[in-house]
Design a protein around this motif. Sequence first.
Motif, mmCIF file in Angstrom:
data_model
loop_
_atom_site.group_PDB
_atom_site.id
_atom_site.type_symbol
_atom_site.label_atom_id
_atom_site.label_comp_id
_atom_site.label_asym_id
_atom_site.label_seq_id
_atom_site.Cartn_x
_atom_site.Cartn_y
_atom_site.Cartn_z
ATOM 1 N N UNK A 21 7.162 7.732 1.079
ATOM 2 C CA UNK A 21 8.380 7.097 0.564
ATOM 3 C C UNK A 21 8.907 7.811 -0.672
ATOM 4 N N UNK A 22 8.025 8.380 -1.479
ATOM 5 C CA UNK A 22 8.507 9.076 -2.670
ATOM 6 C C UNK A 22 9.124 10.419 -2.304
ATOM 7 N N UNK A 23 8.458 11.137 -1.443
ATOM 8 C CA UNK A 23 8.991 12.444 -1.046
ATOM 9 C C UNK A 23 10.344 12.307 -0.357
ATOM 10 N N UNK A 24 10.473 11.280 0.466
ATOM 11 C CA UNK A 24 11.692 11.143 1.260
ATOM 12 C C UNK A 24 12.662 10.153 0.622
ATOM 13 N N UNK A 25 12.222 9.534 -0.465
ATOM 14 C CA UNK A 25 13.073 8.636 -1.233
ATOM 15 C C UNK A 25 13.656 7.504 -0.395
ATOM 16 N N UNK A 26 12.786 6.649 0.132
ATOM 17 C CA UNK A 26 13.260 5.471 0.861
ATOM 18 C C UNK A 26 12.287 4.316 0.664
ATOM 19 N N UNK A 27 12.702 3.128 1.073
ATOM 20 C CA UNK A 27 11.867 1.955 0.860
ATOM 21 C C UNK A 27 11.506 1.322 2.191
ATOM 22 N N UNK A 28 10.303 1.570 2.646
ATOM 23 C CA UNK A 28 9.914 0.998 3.938
ATOM 24 C C UNK A 28 9.653 -0.499 3.800
ATOM 25 N N UNK A 29 10.028 -1.270 4.836
ATOM 26 C CA UNK A 29 9.686 -2.690 4.817
ATOM 27 C C UNK A 29 8.254 -2.892 5.312
ATOM 28 N N UNK A 30 7.783 -1.947 6.129
ATOM 29 C CA UNK A 30 6.398 -2.019 6.592
ATOM 30 C C UNK A 30 5.775 -0.659 6.381
ATOM 31 N N UNK A 31 4.594 -0.639 5.812
ATOM 32 C CA UNK A 31 3.907 0.624 5.631
ATOM 33 C C UNK A 31 2.432 0.368 5.914
#
Lengths: 546, 774
Positions: free
Chosen positions: B468-478
């Motif tokens: 998520x940091x590398x791709x700069x997004x916020x997953x709802x499920x990880x």
Amino acid sequence: MSSGQVTKRVKYKTSVKDAGTPGRLSLVKERLVFRPNNPNSASKLDMQFKYITNHRYTKEGSNKAPMLNLTSNQGASYIFEFESYEDLHICRDFVGCANLMKFGHKGVAELLHRQQKLQILELIRKFIQNNPAEMICSSVQGCCKTIDYVLHSELQKLHQQFVGGGVLTEAEFWATRKKLLEKDANRKAKQRGGLKSSVLAESKPFIDGRTNRVTFNLTPEIVREIFSEKPAVHRAYLNFVPSKMADKDFWTKYCRAEYLQRSKNIAAAIAEAAEDEELAIFLKPDDILANETRRKIRRVDPTLDMETDQGDDYSHLPDHGIFRDGSKEVAESGNELYQRTLLQDLNRHAAVVLQGTPIDEEQLKDTQTVAEALERSKQERSTASKDDESSADQERLKGISQAMTIDDLRGSNDHHLAPLWIKVLSVLTHNISSTKYNLGKKPGESLLDSLPTSVRDELLHHHISIEELMKHFWSSYPITNKYLNTKVTKLKDEMSKMDSQLQVTSLLLNSLSVRLVQALEAAMQHYDAEQQKRASKAREKPNGYS
Amino acid sequence: MKFQIEEVTVYFPYDNIYPEQYTYMVELKRALDAKGHCLLEMPTGTGKTIALLSLITSYALAKTESPIKLIYCTRTVHEMEKTLAELKFLHNYQVKHLGAAAKMLAIGLSSRKNLCVNPKVSSAENRDSVDAACRKLTASWVRSMAAENPNQPTCEFYENYDRAAGGAVLPAGVYTLEDLRAFGKEKGWCPYFLARHMVQFANVVVYSYQYLLDPKVAGIISKEMQKESVVVFDEAHNIDNVCIEALSVSVRRQTLEGAIRNISRIENEIDRFKDIDAGRLRAEYNRLVEGLALRGDLSASDAWLANPALPDDILRQAVPGNIRRAEHFLHVLRRLVQYLKVKLDTDKVEKESPVSFVASINSDAGIDQKALKFCYDRLHSLLMTLEITDTDEFLHIQTICDFATLVGTYARGFSIIIEPFDERMPLIPDPVLQLCCHDASLAIKPVFDRFQSVVITSGTLSPIDLYPRLLNFHPVVSRSFKMSLTRDCICPMVLTRGSDQLPVSTKFDMRSDPGVVRNYGKLLVEMVSIVPDGIVCFFVSYSYMDGIINSWNESGILKDIMQHKLVFIETQDVVETTLALDNYRRACDCGRGAVFFSVARGKVAEGIDFDRHYGRLVIMFGVPFQYTESKILRARLEYLRDTFQIKEGDFLTFDALIDVMNIELTDRNLNQRQAAQCVGRVIRSKADYGMMIFADKRYSRHDKRSKLPGWILSHLRDANLNLSTDMALHIAREFLRKMAQPYEKTGSTTGRKTLLSQEDVEKLGNNGAQEMLY
């Protein structure tokens, strides 16, 4: 012809005197299709075999053209004139078999009773030879079952006893017998000897140490290898020898080129090739091979085709993407033209070995013979295989999609039916059958002979049925699903019935039936032990089924 | 089987299911419900793909009121084929159980090179020449010329397709590339354009990453995908690299020379046009005043690769005046090429930011940032106006314009690095000017913004919080799933010594030691005699592999190997390697058995499976290493540290390069992703089995070994950490014997279920998945 489909060039006629429409006749599993060469012609035909009631054909040796006459159930007749008797026979057998299939169990049994056993068996054998295994299993199985059944009255008895008695299902009973037929079919196909895996031509040249002479040894076997791995050398040989140069000169040149190649002296190779154009042929990349590669790459398994990856990769247009981040290896560039590497040779060699050789050992006499035989087989292959190729590809693709499935997630379809030959069982059967064999043979101990016939027959029947039971019993372990569980329970019941029957007989004949009793007891013990283990486990764990 | 996950009925084409697959589906469904993105890690061999496809198609079937589309991205075309094969299997099952309601259209999309059925075009050598050959027959001006002149050749497949117009549709079904070609041939329609057209109507589209991530391709293919789509990136452990590669360009001497030739050719064309049709150039000028709106109404057959910058970053405004006239634009290009040539002529490494680079272009060559930015579209427009169809000839100038547009568009996330030679080969001058992107989130941002759910999944995504940091997004499920095995079906071993007890290693000072080479050879000779079917060997590099095979050949070891198995080898030629692989599989299938020699960092290691009998044993000769002193890698690390606060150490352990700080040029950096890939593709299912031998004494050290993926480490027993050849041989024999025994597939003997039946799943549905599994 491995595809279960036959296509032949024919002339289609409505009567014998008709000139006929040229076209192609294809016979597929259930139907026959005629397509005229001229697509506008009205005489197309597409019908199912089940409407064909009768077929006649011209006998070989008569001075008539090879023709096949099919009569439909409406009384119409369809006549096909073939190019050769060979074609006619293939199609005749196909139609015959298809007809046979139509009758099903009952029909075949009936035919058998009409004393046509041999004829039918012959037909089926041909059919098996010409068709892939899966088709045989699905369609011929039915007929063969019946034949087997009728021919072996012993089998019939077993069948009645177990299938009739509800111990085994029909499928289970026959599953262990599928093998019998397949073996028969396989034996017929002539197998060619394969090629050796190791590279022969790579064998080191002999250097005598005192002079600068280098000696290469060539045998016809090595020549075969060279010719099949390097088609350009083969072509050069056919072109040059003996019209332009002698056999010996040709090989001297070839070895010279090989020597240059191996010494990795590219400069020297280029220099010599510039002077001698025949030598250059050996050093140049093989153009026939390049063409073949281009053809083959189109038919490669798409799930590993990395060439298509390259054709789709727009991120790596020339100079796009990251060029030098240390992840890629630095490639050495060299003179491409004269650089044939060992790695390429090894790949080529393995491919040729895998493909197999069309030349038999007996043809390995001298270079000329090998070269010609290879050329002949090549031509044959190129004319014959065009049609086969596409259907073979289809087969392969089907195999791939099957390979994509995850085996152990599939239900235990058919799995539990496979005959499992484990050690215990084979030892047991061996014991039993040897007893039976010896009993009959040794005059001194002819125990069986001393018995009344009825008792002896009964005993032998016991033996066979126990063998059958054992086969099914042992192949059901380990019990991995409910199905097997119920099967084993049923088998166990049957076994105990047998046991009690045997006990009676054994009073009479201790020495023989003791072995049979032993076999039964071993199995029963195993069952009890297993059952106990399961029961105790089931108590511990509510999730395991019992 | 058929079961419920909450309100959705899932159609799963098998009678049993792994518990991992079930929980994977549950998590995936949560993400779809939340209309958010998710990150799921599950080891290979657990049937990830089929779980994903089953859930998403079943979800779409359940929610008919708001239909969702599945966009499934694979890294390569051969993975696309695999996915489509699984989808076909699933689709057959669903149609069988649901009837016509389950019918859907699923297509794989690829380039002209892979789809063209016109023999005249598809025989062209490479992708670019096929594209150009196609354009030569289908470009709008070519076709209008053909309307007047019957001798002008066109493509009958395209003409038929065009004539059929709205009638040209694909009936429902699953189409692999081969199926598309077959359908096209049968109907006489061009499968490439048909597939591109059908993409908007299909329920499932399978194509490779770059069709979404690379703006050059996405701009023409994926413009019209609706928001209600679920995008899946499978095998996504390298997705960050794909993203940065999509936005990186490099310029070499050859590029510049080619560009100069291109410019002269364009100049000639302009002169020619001035003589015959001056009005056309004037019309172009007028159009450019109005802006770049032209891109929308190009006919499909004219479209070239789109702008290399991301769509949101392209300004919709008029092309600046100084490059509107064709001659002026050419002058600008000439000056740019000249400037780059001077830049390239350096003997030291230089690193610059785009901002300062643009500033110096402006002062030295007089080209401002805005002009740079419009270079690509201006070139595109010019080539269209000049009716140039042999686009493959113009790749060099296109590269230059790509470079200009990117450098003019982005002020951050990039750097320009000029290197006079490859540091590993300092004696060979090969100057290169690289515009490299450091920020993987740039390329993927439009995808996250545009689509409802994006699923990123792979066998190895650890550490999972880094993505998520590398791709700069916020997953709802990880979530990260472990694989529960029914039996010990993988057997990793560390081999440190040969039979003669001498250590083996590919360490720099040891690798060419004849003793090591011989011991490696003997290991393989012994193994080929006891392991059935296929064996795969990985070497640390091509040159090492080449060397070792040659010396095995000299010493007769190769001959001994070939007594038992055929030998196939990966070479740098993709076609040859593909054929070798194909033959390798045939040899394994027919029972002859074979060995495949491959390279740890090569194309084969990246994406080919060696499951089941195709890889009963994998031998990794040595420790694969990455050269960590690369300027680009350093620049990227710096950027990550400054922007995302990702510490170098974090990224490098993750990217498998360890302790860069301790500088030792060669040999010490084990690439975790690489090693995982080499050995991680042996298991296809829980019924499968395979062995792995890590042959290098350095693997016995904890710090090296700990870089191996967890699922391998968990099977690596202490007793197997320091083996010699004879011991390994013994273990291998035992292992193979054990694996040959029948076993209980459900795993109920081990206490935890590893295979669920219909009944179990129903029970789970009632009790909740968690308690049973963990």
